[in-house]
Design a protein around this motif. Structure first.
Motif, PDB file in Angstrom:
ATOM      1  N   MET A 109       0.866  -1.120   0.082  1.00  0.00           N
ATOM      2  CA  MET A 109      -0.035   0.147  -0.038  1.00  0.00           C
ATOM      3  C   MET A 109       0.743   1.153  -0.063  1.00  0.00           C
ATOM      4  N   LEU A 110       1.812   1.367   0.817  1.00  0.00           N
ATOM      5  CA  LEU A 110       2.751   2.664   1.040  1.00  0.00           C
ATOM      6  C   LEU A 110       3.779   2.659  -0.198  1.00  0.00           C
ATOM      7  N   SER A 111       4.074   1.237  -0.562  1.00  0.00           N
ATOM      8  CA  SER A 111       4.975   1.352  -1.956  1.00  0.00           C
ATOM      9  C   SER A 111       6.025   2.527  -1.782  1.00  0.00           C
ATOM     10  N   ASN A 112       6.763   2.583  -0.774  1.00  0.00           N
ATOM     11  CA  ASN A 112       8.104   3.423  -0.880  1.00  0.00           C
ATOM     12  C   ASN A 112       9.186   2.849  -1.676  1.00  0.00           C
ATOM     13  N   GLY A 113       9.758   3.752  -2.352  1.00  0.00           N
ATOM     14  CA  GLY A 113      10.862   3.029  -3.194  1.00  0.00           C
ATOM     15  C   GLY A 113      12.118   2.624  -2.787  1.00  0.00           C
ATOM     16  N   THR A 114      12.369   3.296  -1.576  1.00  0.00           N
ATOM     17  CA  THR A 114      13.524   2.767  -0.633  1.00  0.00           C
ATOM     18  C   THR A 114      14.731   2.898  -0.861  1.00  0.00           C
ATOM     19  N   GLY A 115      15.083   3.373  -2.362  1.00  0.00           N
ATOM     20  CA  GLY A 115      16.616   3.262  -2.555  1.00  0.00           C
ATOM     21  C   GLY A 115      17.221   4.888  -2.279  1.00  0.00           C
ATOM     22  N   VAL A 116      16.273   5.669  -1.897  1.00  0.00           N
ATOM     23  CA  VAL A 116      16.957   6.974  -1.408  1.00  0.00           C
ATOM     24  C   VAL A 116      16.246   7.379   0.000  1.00  0.00           C
ATOM     25  N   TYR A 117      16.775   7.898   0.883  1.00  0.00           N
ATOM     26  CA  TYR A 117      16.183   8.015   2.177  1.00  0.00           C
ATOM     27  C   TYR A 117      14.718   8.475   2.348  1.00  0.00           C
ATOM     28  N   GLU A 118      14.521   9.583   1.699  1.00  0.00           N
ATOM     29  CA  GLU A 118      13.187  10.227   1.650  1.00  0.00           C
ATOM     30  C   GLU A 118      12.091   9.313   1.247  1.00  0.00           C
ATOM     31  N   MET A 119      12.432   8.311   0.338  1.00  0.00           N
ATOM     32  CA  MET A 119      11.492   7.302  -0.186  1.00  0.00           C
ATOM     33  C   MET A 119      11.420   6.104   0.645  1.00  0.00           C
ATOM     34  N   GLY A 120      11.799   6.234   1.738  1.00  0.00           N
ATOM     35  CA  GLY A 120      11.598   4.940   2.649  1.00  0.00           C
ATOM     36  C   GLY A 120      12.356   5.274   3.976  1.00  0.00           C
ATOM     37  N   MET A 121      11.871   6.277   4.728  1.00  0.00           N
ATOM     38  CA  MET A 121      12.711   6.879   5.891  1.00  0.00           C
ATOM     39  C   MET A 121      12.615   5.535   6.862  1.00  0.00           C
ATOM     40  N   ALA A 122      11.396   5.213   7.210  1.00  0.00           N
ATOM     41  CA  ALA A 122      11.167   4.044   8.092  1.00  0.00           C
ATOM     42  C   ALA A 122      11.720   2.789   7.580  1.00  0.00           C
ATOM     43  N   SER A 123      11.600   2.634   6.521  1.00  0.00           N
ATOM     44  CA  SER A 123      12.017   0.938   6.066  1.00  0.00           C
ATOM     45  C   SER A 123      13.414   1.195   5.949  1.00  0.00           C
ATOM     46  N   ASN A 124      14.136   2.313   5.603  1.00  0.00           N
ATOM     47  CA  ASN A 124      15.723   2.258   5.620  1.00  0.00           C
ATOM     48  C   ASN A 124      16.397   2.292   7.137  1.00  0.00           C
ATOM     49  N   ALA A 125      15.529   2.988   7.798  1.00  0.00           N
ATOM     50  CA  ALA A 125      15.746   2.692   9.578  1.00  0.00           C
ATOM     51  C   ALA A 125      15.910   1.226   9.687  1.00  0.00           C
ATOM     52  N   LEU A 126      14.613   0.704   9.509  1.00  0.00           N
ATOM     53  CA  LEU A 126      14.406  -0.634  10.092  1.00  0.00           C
ATOM     54  C   LEU A 126      15.389  -1.592   9.116  1.00  0.00           C
ATOM     55  N   GLU A 127      15.816  -1.193   8.062  1.00  0.00           N
ATOM     56  CA  GLU A 127      16.670  -2.157   7.466  1.00  0.00           C
ATOM     57  C   GLU A 127      18.123  -2.381   7.899  1.00  0.00           C
ATOM     58  N   LYS A 128      18.462  -0.876   8.656  1.00  0.00           N
ATOM     59  CA  LYS A 128      19.635  -1.042   9.259  1.00  0.00           C
ATOM     60  C   LYS A 128      19.553  -1.730  10.417  1.00  0.00           C
ATOM     61  N   ILE A 129      18.691  -1.549  11.225  1.00  0.00           N
ATOM     62  CA  ILE A 129      18.477  -2.348  12.337  1.00  0.00           C
ATOM     63  C   ILE A 129      18.510  -3.710  12.097  1.00  0.00           C
ATOM     64  N   VAL A 130      17.677  -4.227  11.073  1.00  0.00           N
ATOM     65  CA  VAL A 130      17.608  -5.792  10.819  1.00  0.00           C
ATOM     66  C   VAL A 130      19.200  -6.242  10.473  1.00  0.00           C
TER      67      VAL A 130
END
Ligand code: PLP
Length: 483
Positions: A109-130
């Motif tokens: 639903m959110l479909s954040n692109g993730t490749g750059v920070y603003e396009m996935g702020m939460a998912s990039n942070a979670l990715e670092k944690i994981v």
């Protein structure tokens, strides 16, 4: 004067919140019922096999029919294989936990692109944690890091690109090939390693397959000879790939031996742990991957042993900086400088530009069930592998290939005075799949065909194995008696 443009009604309705709510609720109810049914009634088929041409014809008809979207979802469910069924024991696909599947709904639903920070702020942070969490479990020191990417195949290719960057005498990235490069790997490695080496431009000569021993582990005593031969042919070997574990038999290479050899010969040491790398989460089984922390890079699929929907792969580097060197390319519209090494612009290190918010599915597993959930799952599935193999050994008419290290068990039926065991076992599997009662696969070991099970579902029980062996015996007798 500007012509006034109108929003077409058909476009307005594609974002109707009430549709999302109403259809979403019905879909969730349908899937929850499905979960409950497969868990309570093992007699339901794992799959209702359909001939491919008939399946295609069915959907060609469907597209012009005016059945409801819920009918359509129901048909998809009926016409798909059910990994949540405890008698699914086929290919290595995780049985996703409830929470990771629901996170998938949010991801789409959110479909954040993730490749750059603003396009996935939460998912990039979670990715670092994981990924930091995985690095720690591997046993890496603080300057390790990595990212999530779309599957083990792509992750292995990306790791070998990093290896080429680090170990090739020239810059292939800038100047193309001026040397014949090669990798050393077990003959039992997954075919994606061979494919990666060819994509890298190494050709057939550049993928050097070292024979395996009787337990399907790379024969480390041959490494020196194979490396020397390669050098004599004018090849520059850049990397050694270890299997943790292999696909066919679930065998773990001796990673400590491989690490020493790689280090003594200035080779990049990569570990394909797509299937079995998850043992780093298990106190009981982590000994299988002893030495994993010495690798330059490690691949672990969350969508195999770690309860997460496909695709979801961690690629972790022992030295973080190596991962930033792989793709030295300007993408001005995405970020200011390629040289800076921010963790939060994940596209700098991945093949993908737009990337799914994969981290949500892993993180939600940890948040909801605790990090121990991965350990419990590995322990349960590997324990089940041992239980099943003992049952095979104790049952007349069945032959176990080798005692399994992982949850992959290979065996065959050989009771009836049958000369052609390959075609007998092939027919047994075909009948099993057609019956829909169980889903297992098959593999060739040398010239011999074996039935192959990957035990992926922690809800599988001893009774399911018993029923599987009974069913195989029944089919074999029917074949024998020409019924
Ligand atoms: C050992 C191993 N490596 C790599 C792969 C490929 O991974 P993926 O299917 O995630 O691309 C597999 C798939 O089964 C595997 O078993």
């Amino acid at each position: 004067m500007n012509e006034k443009i109108f929003l077409d009604e058909s476009l307005q309705k594609i974002y109707k919140p009430s549709d999302f709510r109403e259809i979403g609720h019905q879909l969730v109810d349908m899937l929850a019922d499905h979960l409950s049914q497969v868990q309570s009634n093992r007699e339901q088929p794992v799959l209702k096999f359909q001939d491919p041409e008939k399946e295609l014809a069915y959907w060609k008809d469907d597209i012009s029919s005016n059945n409801s979207i819920i009918d359509f979802y129901q048909k998809i469910l009926d016409r798909s294989i059910h990994v949540h069924h405890p008698r699914y024991m086929g290919h290595q696909v995780a049985v996703p936990s409830v929470i990771s599947s629901l996170s998938g709904l949010m991801v789409d639903m959110l479909s954040n692109g993730t490749g750059v920070y603003e396009m996935g702020m939460a998912s990039n942070a979670l990715e670092k944690i994981v990924t930091d969490f995985v690095a720690k479990k591997i046993g890496y020191e603080a300057n390790a890091s990595g990212f999530l990417t779309s599957g083990g195949t792509l992750a292995n290719l990306t790791a070998l690109l990093a290896a080429r960057k680090a170990k090739s005498p020239g810059s292939v990235w800038e100047n193309g090939h001026d040397q014949k490069l090669a990798v050393l790997v077990s003959e039992e490695a997954h075919y994606c390693i061979d494919r990666a080496a060819r994509i890298l431009g190494f050709g057939s000569e550049g993928i050097i397959k070292v024979p395996a021993d009787e337990y399907y582990k790379i024969n480390t005593s041959l490494l020196k000879e194979y490396l020397e031969n390669a050098k004599n042919k004018g090849l520059t070997v850049i990397a050694l790939v270890g299997c943790a574990s292999s696909t066919s038999t679930g065998s773990y290479d001796d990673l400590n031996e491989l690490a020493s050899f790689a280090s003594a010969n200035n080779l990049w040491f990569h570990i394909d742990g797509a299937h079995g790398g998850g043992v780093v989460f298990s106190e009981k089984y982590k000994h299988l991957a002893k030495g994993i922390e010495k690798a330059d890079s490690v691949v672990i699929d969350f969508h195999k042993m770690l309860l997460t929907p496909s695709l979801n792969t961690a690629l972790i580097f022992r030295k973080s900086e190596e991962s930033y060197k792989t793709f030295e390319q300007k993408a001005q519209y995405l970020w200011d400088s390629q040289q800076s090494r921010e963790w939060y612009n994940s596209g700098k290190r991945t093949f993908e530009c737009t990337k799914l918010m994969m981290s949500l599915k892993v993180y939600s597993n940890i948040k909801m069930y605790g990090e121990e959930v991965f350990e419990r799952n590995i322990d349960r599935l590997y324990d089940l592998g041992k239980t099943f193999s003992r049952m095979i050994e104790n049952r007349e008419g069945f032959e176990l290939l080798i005692p399994p290290e992982a949850n992959i068990v290979n065996f065959r039926y050989k009771n009836i005075s049958e000369n052609d065991l390959n075609s007998l076992n092939s027919r047994i599997r075909e009948e099993l799949v057609l019956s829909g009662k169980f889903y297992i696969v098959q593999t060739m070991i040398g010239e011999d065909r074996y039935l192959r099970t990957s035990i992926m579902n922690p809800l599988t029980e001893e009774q399911d194995f018993e029923s599987l062996l009974d069913e195989i015996e029944r089919i074999a007798n029917a074949i024998h008696n020409n019924i």
